[in-house]
Design a protein around this motif. Structure first.
Motif, PDB file in Angstrom:
ATOM      1  N   SER A   1     -41.950 -13.007 -56.319  1.00 21.22           N
ATOM      2  CA  SER A   1     -42.346 -11.875 -56.044  1.00 21.22           C
ATOM      3  C   SER A   1     -43.374 -11.419 -56.514  1.00 21.22           C
ATOM      4  O   SER A   1     -43.536 -10.876 -57.405  1.00 21.22           O
ATOM      5  CB  SER A   1     -40.621 -10.840 -56.291  1.00 21.22           C
ATOM      6  OG  SER A   1     -40.927  -9.497 -56.122  1.00 21.22           O
TER       7      SER A   1
ATOM      8  N   GLY B   1     -46.371  -7.722 -55.420  1.00 20.70           N
ATOM      9  CA  GLY B   1     -46.317  -6.479 -54.738  1.00 20.70           C
ATOM     10  C   GLY B   1     -47.937  -5.848 -55.440  1.00 20.70           C
ATOM     11  O   GLY B   1     -48.566  -7.085 -54.994  1.00 20.70           O
TER      12      GLY B   1
ATOM     13  N   ILE C   1     -41.272 -12.358 -51.587  1.00 19.25           N
ATOM     14  CA  ILE C   1     -40.915 -11.645 -51.896  1.00 19.25           C
ATOM     15  C   ILE C   1     -42.563 -10.962 -51.868  1.00 19.25           C
ATOM     16  O   ILE C   1     -42.457 -11.204 -52.903  1.00 19.25           O
ATOM     17  CB  ILE C   1     -39.294 -11.126 -52.281  1.00 19.25           C
ATOM     18  CG1 ILE C   1     -37.902 -11.285 -52.163  1.00 19.25           C
ATOM     19  CG2 ILE C   1     -39.526  -9.383 -51.503  1.00 19.25           C
ATOM     20  CD1 ILE C   1     -37.023 -10.844 -52.654  1.00 19.25           C
TER      21      ILE C   1
ATOM     22  N   HIS D   1     -44.032  -7.266 -50.646  1.00 18.98           N
ATOM     23  CA  HIS D   1     -44.034  -5.896 -50.585  1.00 18.98           C
ATOM     24  C   HIS D   1     -45.911  -5.376 -51.483  1.00 18.98           C
ATOM     25  O   HIS D   1     -46.329  -6.131 -51.986  1.00 18.98           O
ATOM     26  CB  HIS D   1     -43.230  -5.337 -51.201  1.00 18.98           C
ATOM     27  CG  HIS D   1     -43.821  -5.455 -52.434  1.00 18.98           C
ATOM     28  ND1 HIS D   1     -43.918  -4.105 -54.215  1.00 18.98           N
ATOM     29  CD2 HIS D   1     -42.722  -6.219 -53.835  1.00 18.98           C
ATOM     30  CE1 HIS D   1     -43.607  -4.781 -54.296  1.00 18.98           C
ATOM     31  NE2 HIS D   1     -43.620  -5.813 -54.426  1.00 18.98           N
ATOM     32  N   GLY D   2     -45.945  -3.938 -51.070  1.00 22.56           N
ATOM     33  CA  GLY D   2     -47.508  -3.211 -50.926  1.00 22.56           C
ATOM     34  C   GLY D   2     -48.380  -4.346 -50.136  1.00 22.56           C
ATOM     35  O   GLY D   2     -48.048  -5.212 -49.083  1.00 22.56           O
TER      36      GLY D   2
ATOM     37  N   LEU E   1     -41.737 -10.482 -45.989  1.00 20.18           N
ATOM     38  CA  LEU E   1     -43.135  -9.516 -45.615  1.00 20.18           C
ATOM     39  C   LEU E   1     -42.031  -8.113 -45.798  1.00 20.18           C
ATOM     40  O   LEU E   1     -41.578  -8.363 -44.382  1.00 20.18           O
ATOM     41  CB  LEU E   1     -44.281 -10.162 -44.648  1.00 20.18           C
ATOM     42  CG  LEU E   1     -44.697 -10.553 -44.939  1.00 20.18           C
ATOM     43  CD1 LEU E   1     -45.609 -11.297 -43.641  1.00 20.18           C
ATOM     44  CD2 LEU E   1     -45.381 -11.682 -46.412  1.00 20.18           C
ATOM     45  N   LEU E   2     -41.711  -7.628 -46.708  1.00 21.60           N
ATOM     46  CA  LEU E   2     -41.918  -6.021 -46.902  1.00 21.60           C
ATOM     47  C   LEU E   2     -42.360  -5.071 -46.110  1.00 21.60           C
ATOM     48  O   LEU E   2     -41.982  -3.835 -46.420  1.00 21.60           O
ATOM     49  CB  LEU E   2     -41.363  -5.788 -47.777  1.00 21.60           C
ATOM     50  CG  LEU E   2     -40.128  -5.994 -48.764  1.00 21.60           C
ATOM     51  CD1 LEU E   2     -39.365  -6.254 -49.744  1.00 21.60           C
ATOM     52  CD2 LEU E   2     -38.571  -6.023 -46.977  1.00 21.60           C
ATOM     53  N   SER E   3     -44.389  -5.815 -46.383  1.00 22.08           N
ATOM     54  CA  SER E   3     -44.931  -4.424 -46.061  1.00 22.08           C
ATOM     55  C   SER E   3     -45.678  -4.913 -44.689  1.00 22.08           C
ATOM     56  O   SER E   3     -46.235  -6.625 -44.806  1.00 22.08           O
ATOM     57  CB  SER E   3     -45.910  -3.457 -46.831  1.00 22.08           C
ATOM     58  OG  SER E   3     -47.044  -4.449 -47.136  1.00 22.08           O
TER      59      SER E   3
ATOM     60  N   GLY F   1     -48.824  -7.009 -47.207  1.00 17.68           N
ATOM     61  CA  GLY F   1     -48.060  -8.190 -48.004  1.00 17.68           C
ATOM     62  C   GLY F   1     -49.189  -9.503 -46.786  1.00 17.68           C
ATOM     63  O   GLY F   1     -48.995  -9.286 -45.818  1.00 17.68           O
TER      64      GLY F   1
END
Length: 171
Positions: free
Chosen positions: A90, A92, A119, A121-122, A151-153, A156
């Motif tokens: 993970s 970020g 995971i 992010h950012g 990918l949460l952004s 990333g």
């Protein structure tokens, strides 16, 4: 259980090696948790040799540090050995995580499972490079490799390179 933790915002570099040799019929559950300081740099290598009918179950979690890389090498030195490697990373803001696997099937009737998930992010960045090599004499090998990422952004990035190289006829 190996746990790597850092104190607050400490900046440091960790460089470690874990060598494991499993005798015939031995079993090991190995957990590694890396949750170091956001300014830490973590470099680690795991070398695993498995003899006849040994079983290894490894779980690797990387959730800390500014930069981390883990190299895992598995070699089967006896038939009927089983290796399961699971991982979760993970990352970020301003974080980078890197896993490299090299699983060498050299003898017959061995099984390996590699399952890694990420995971991001950012503006986090991750790399997964997994290789399974099945040598000519490693007949009846059963090997699986999976890498899934979320990918949460839009900033990333994940670079994934699964590799399977087979020289045996019956796998």
């Amino acid at each position: 259980v190996e746990r790597f933790i850092g104190n607050g915002q400490s900046a440091y570099f960790f460089n470690g090696v874990t060598g494991i040799s499993l005798a015939a019929n031995a079993r090991l559950q190995h957990f590694r948790l890396q949750q170091e300081s956001r300014k830490a740099h973590h470099l680690s290598r795991i070398t695993l040799r498995q003899h006849t009918a040994s079983e290894y179950n490894g779980v690797n979690i990387a959730a800390g540090g500014a930069w981390n890389r883990t190299d895992i090498t598995v070699r089967f030195d006896g038939p009927h050995a089983v290796c399961e490697l699971d991982g979760l990373y993970s990352v970020g803001e301003q974080q980078y995580s890197d896993f490299h696997l090299d699983v060498l099937h050299t003898l017959p009737h061995c099984r390996s499972r590699e399952n890694f998930k990420g995971i991001v992010h950012g503006n986090g960045q991750a790399v997964f490079d997994g290789r399974i090599l099945v040598e000519k004499d490693a007949q009846k090998t059963d090997a699986q490799l999976s890498n899934k990422n979320l990918l949460l952004s839009p900033n990333g990035e994940v670079d994934t390179k699964p590799q399977l190289e087979i020289h045996a006829d019956d796998v």
